[in-house]
Design a protein around this motif. Structure first.
Motif, PDB file in Angstrom:
ATOM      1  N   GLU A  59     -54.281  21.678 -17.996  1.00  0.00           N
ATOM      2  CA  GLU A  59     -53.722  22.120 -16.728  1.00  0.00           C
ATOM      3  C   GLU A  59     -52.185  21.141 -17.235  1.00  0.00           C
ATOM      4  O   GLU A  59     -51.292  21.532 -16.861  1.00  0.00           O
ATOM      5  CB  GLU A  59     -54.497  21.263 -15.928  1.00  0.00           C
ATOM      6  N   ALA A  60     -52.619  19.993 -17.754  1.00  0.00           N
ATOM      7  CA  ALA A  60     -51.455  18.886 -17.675  1.00  0.00           C
ATOM      8  C   ALA A  60     -50.393  19.123 -18.880  1.00  0.00           C
ATOM      9  O   ALA A  60     -49.722  18.373 -19.026  1.00  0.00           O
ATOM     10  CB  ALA A  60     -52.088  17.987 -17.814  1.00  0.00           C
ATOM     11  N   VAL A  61     -50.697  20.181 -20.071  1.00  0.00           N
ATOM     12  CA  VAL A  61     -49.732  20.052 -20.833  1.00  0.00           C
ATOM     13  C   VAL A  61     -49.407  21.984 -21.675  1.00  0.00           C
ATOM     14  O   VAL A  61     -49.985  22.770 -20.810  1.00  0.00           O
ATOM     15  CB  VAL A  61     -50.565  19.832 -22.346  1.00  0.00           C
ATOM     16  N   THR A  62     -48.719  21.311 -22.444  1.00  0.00           N
ATOM     17  CA  THR A  62     -47.746  23.357 -22.863  1.00  0.00           C
ATOM     18  C   THR A  62     -48.569  24.167 -23.153  1.00  0.00           C
ATOM     19  O   THR A  62     -50.215  23.503 -23.974  1.00  0.00           O
ATOM     20  CB  THR A  62     -46.578  22.926 -23.764  1.00  0.00           C
ATOM     21  N   VAL A  70     -54.213  25.007 -26.830  1.00  0.00           N
ATOM     22  CA  VAL A  70     -54.130  25.835 -28.450  1.00  0.00           C
ATOM     23  C   VAL A  70     -54.278  24.314 -29.405  1.00  0.00           C
ATOM     24  O   VAL A  70     -54.961  24.458 -30.431  1.00  0.00           O
ATOM     25  CB  VAL A  70     -53.086  25.876 -28.911  1.00  0.00           C
ATOM     26  N   GLU A  71     -53.376  23.305 -29.567  1.00  0.00           N
ATOM     27  CA  GLU A  71     -53.384  22.524 -30.614  1.00  0.00           C
ATOM     28  C   GLU A  71     -54.360  21.683 -30.993  1.00  0.00           C
ATOM     29  O   GLU A  71     -55.384  21.568 -31.525  1.00  0.00           O
ATOM     30  CB  GLU A  71     -51.725  21.730 -31.313  1.00  0.00           C
ATOM     31  N   MET A 114     -46.363  17.709 -24.945  1.00  0.00           N
ATOM     32  CA  MET A 114     -45.576  18.380 -25.687  1.00  0.00           C
ATOM     33  C   MET A 114     -45.997  18.136 -26.909  1.00  0.00           C
ATOM     34  O   MET A 114     -46.806  17.629 -27.646  1.00  0.00           O
ATOM     35  CB  MET A 114     -43.832  18.306 -25.776  1.00  0.00           C
ATOM     36  N   SER A 115     -46.049  19.615 -27.642  1.00  0.00           N
ATOM     37  CA  SER A 115     -46.417  20.036 -28.911  1.00  0.00           C
ATOM     38  C   SER A 115     -46.155  18.905 -29.883  1.00  0.00           C
ATOM     39  O   SER A 115     -45.069  18.290 -30.007  1.00  0.00           O
ATOM     40  CB  SER A 115     -46.780  21.943 -29.507  1.00  0.00           C
ATOM     41  N   GLN A 116     -47.385  18.139 -30.626  1.00  0.00           N
ATOM     42  CA  GLN A 116     -46.812  17.883 -31.991  1.00  0.00           C
ATOM     43  C   GLN A 116     -46.334  18.844 -32.917  1.00  0.00           C
ATOM     44  O   GLN A 116     -45.847  18.165 -33.926  1.00  0.00           O
ATOM     45  CB  GLN A 116     -47.605  16.323 -32.326  1.00  0.00           C
ATOM     46  N   LEU A 117     -46.630  19.938 -33.239  1.00  0.00           N
ATOM     47  CA  LEU A 117     -46.263  20.600 -34.092  1.00  0.00           C
ATOM     48  C   LEU A 117     -45.766  22.286 -34.160  1.00  0.00           C
ATOM     49  O   LEU A 117     -46.004  22.240 -35.072  1.00  0.00           O
ATOM     50  CB  LEU A 117     -47.396  21.202 -34.886  1.00  0.00           C
ATOM     51  N   LEU A 118     -45.070  22.176 -33.102  1.00  0.00           N
ATOM     52  CA  LEU A 118     -44.495  23.389 -32.778  1.00  0.00           C
ATOM     53  C   LEU A 118     -43.253  23.205 -34.086  1.00  0.00           C
ATOM     54  O   LEU A 118     -43.094  24.601 -34.233  1.00  0.00           O
ATOM     55  CB  LEU A 118     -43.561  23.171 -31.669  1.00  0.00           C
TER      56      LEU A 118
END
Length: 508
Positions: A87-90, A95-96, A184-188
């Motif tokens: 709920e608190a992340v993109t 998924v990552e 936010m994603s670290q690997l996007l």
């Protein structure tokens, strides 16, 4: 340098231990280890409070009604997990992290992430969790009885080198948690462009040369090594630059524990004595005449336990002079809590009880009330030197953490520099101690004010000739803006990196 050695810089403790397994009928120790391993890994090093634990699932695991795999499934589907990692992340971040927590690796490519994002959109978050846990990869890697762990630190067969780099980007540091890194994603970018990701060496890791530098080798080859101090000298580890706890004035998250055991060498006994002085006397520098040499001798010969050595130090004329005769009663009592029980007072009622005991029964009765109490015996016993109980404990509220840090002040500070109470308002009003705007940010560690008569609250600019790792030329292009309180730590950091200080000027 091999991946395994380098991975230690990123908190890869799984390299040092075997996978944790548990089957119905195993002993209580194995059960406790696997439960702890599951919580730590699945929750991304975000440990729950006692009330947030899944006690029903733990009980079913204990009685054989759940396998470790099903226990992991219950953790991943819990409210605790979904509130932090769904709920608190993109969606990409969700998924990552799910792949990391359940399969012990980073995503392979953007297609894998897109598949799971689509699954969550159409079938829901629980369906994605089931798909990962019921996959053939999970079965082959962990089966029904092994707690998930990070597998790509060891570069297993078939795993690309990029998997190591990407898991390093997800881990970042051993003391941090996945919920603290951000939403936010670290690997996007890396996955979307199918490009390798560069490992950013953690700030607590530095390059040392063999010519007397830390971590040098006989061959003259430079290595990366965590900054540590040997525990044999009775001191804590040197503060790790970039560790979250350095911002609170602590050297590290997990405090070193010094305990006397049969067979200790004379050097180890002296290390214990130094650790006891540092804890009980509040990080002092003592002259020979200020030490309790008689008690030290009896302790070294085995006639005194560690608890009685602590009592001798706390009842010594020097402790009385520094903390009783020179301080307000509130300050004396709150320091007794810090020095002897390793925590801050929990409430105004607890503080008042000790103030009354001090007034009615006297100094030694006040000291003995800590050392002879059940809490001391439970936490330290007869043979362990008291230490800062920083980590969350059952029954202690969050504000106790903030109050303890209000007493710490700084890694290099001494408890003798302040005579007034730090917590009288906080305890009386049941509020956060001064210097905090939230339960996670300490104002005097985030910035400092100029123009103050107190040197510790002034700001200074340090100009440095920096020497790049492996280079010979120094470049005068580095500068640091620090407060007076952080000056010692910053200077040590500069010297460790091979820098030469050009000037230190106060910022108006």
């Amino acid at each position: 340098m091999c991946n395994q050695s380098f991975a230690l810089s990123f908190g890869a403790t799984s390299l040092l231990t075997n996978p944790v397994t548990y089957k119905a009928g195993d002993d209580e120790s194995s059960l406790s280890q696997v439960i702890s391993a599951c919580y730590r890994h699945v929750f991304g090093n975000t440990m729950p409070m006692e009330s947030e634990r899944l006690e029903s699932s733990e009980s079913q695991l204990k009685h054989g009604n759940l396998t470790v795999r099903e226990f992991v499934r219950s953790l991943a589907k819990s409210t605790f997990y979904s509130s932090r990692f769904y709920e608190a992340v993109t969606p990409h971040r969700c998924v990552e992290l799910a792949i990391k927590h359940l399969l012990g690796r980073p995503p392979i490519d953007e297609a894998e992430v897109s598949t799971e994002v689509a699954r969550i959109a159409h079938a829901g978050f629980d369906a994605s969790i089931d798909a990962l846990i019921d996959s053939e990869e999970y079965e082959n890697s962990f089966g029904d009885h092994t707690a998930p762990y990070i597998r790509t630190w060891n570069s297993p067969a078939g795993s690309p080198q990029s998997a190591f780099n990407r898991i390093a980007a997800l881990e970042q540091n051993f003391a941090g948690s996945d919920s603290a890194i951000g939403s936010m994603s670290q690997l996007l970018g890396s996955l979307a462009r199918n490009q390798p990701i560069t490992i950013r060496v953690p700030a607590q890791v530095y390059r040392a040369q063999s010519s007397g530098g830390f971590g040098g080798t006989a061959t003259g080859r430079s290595v990366y090594a965590p900054v540590r101090r040997s525990s044999s000298d009775g001191g804590d580890s040197i503060p790790l630059r970039g560790d979250l706890y350095v911002g609170f004035g602590l050297g590290q998250r997990s405090q070193e524990i010094f305990q006397r055991v049969p067979g200790d060498t004379p050097d180890q006994i002296q290390g214990l004595i130094r650790a006891a002085y540092r804890q009980v006397m509040g990080n002092p520098h003592l002259m020979e005449s200020e030490r309790v040499l008689s008690a030290e001798s009896k302790f070294a010969e085995g006639y005194l336990s560690t608890r009685e050595l602590v009592r001798a130090i706390a009842c010594s004329p020097e402790y009385r002079r520094r903390f009783f005769e020179s301080n307000a009663p509130y300050r004396f009592v709150e320091l007794n809590f810090k020095h002897l029980l390793g925590r801050a007072p929990a409430s105004q009622a607890e503080l008042s009880e000790h103030i009354q005991r001090l007034a009615i029964q006297g100094y030694e009765a006040e000291i003995s009330s800590y050392l002879d109490g059940s809490e001391y015996q439970l936490c330290f016993g007869e043979y362990t030197v008291p230490f800062a109980r920083i980590q969350t404990e059952n029954g202690r509220d969050q504000i106790g953490f903030n109050r303890h840090l209000a007493l710490v002040q700084g890694y290099s500070s001494s408890d003798t520099v302040q005579s007034s109470s730090s917590l009288v308002t906080s305890l009386g009003a049941k509020a956060l101690p001064s210097g905090w705007s939230t339960t996670t940010v300490r104002l005097n560690r985030r910035s400092a004010f100029s123009g103050s008569v107190d040197p510790t609250t002034k700001r200074y600019r340090i100009a440095v000739q920096a020497q790049p790792a492996g280079g010979r030329q120094r470049t005068p292009n580095a500068s640091y803006l620090v407060s007076g309180k952080d000056m010692t730590t910053q200077l040590a950091y500069i010297h460790r990196r091979g820098g030469r200080i050009i000037s230190i000027t106060e910022v108006a």
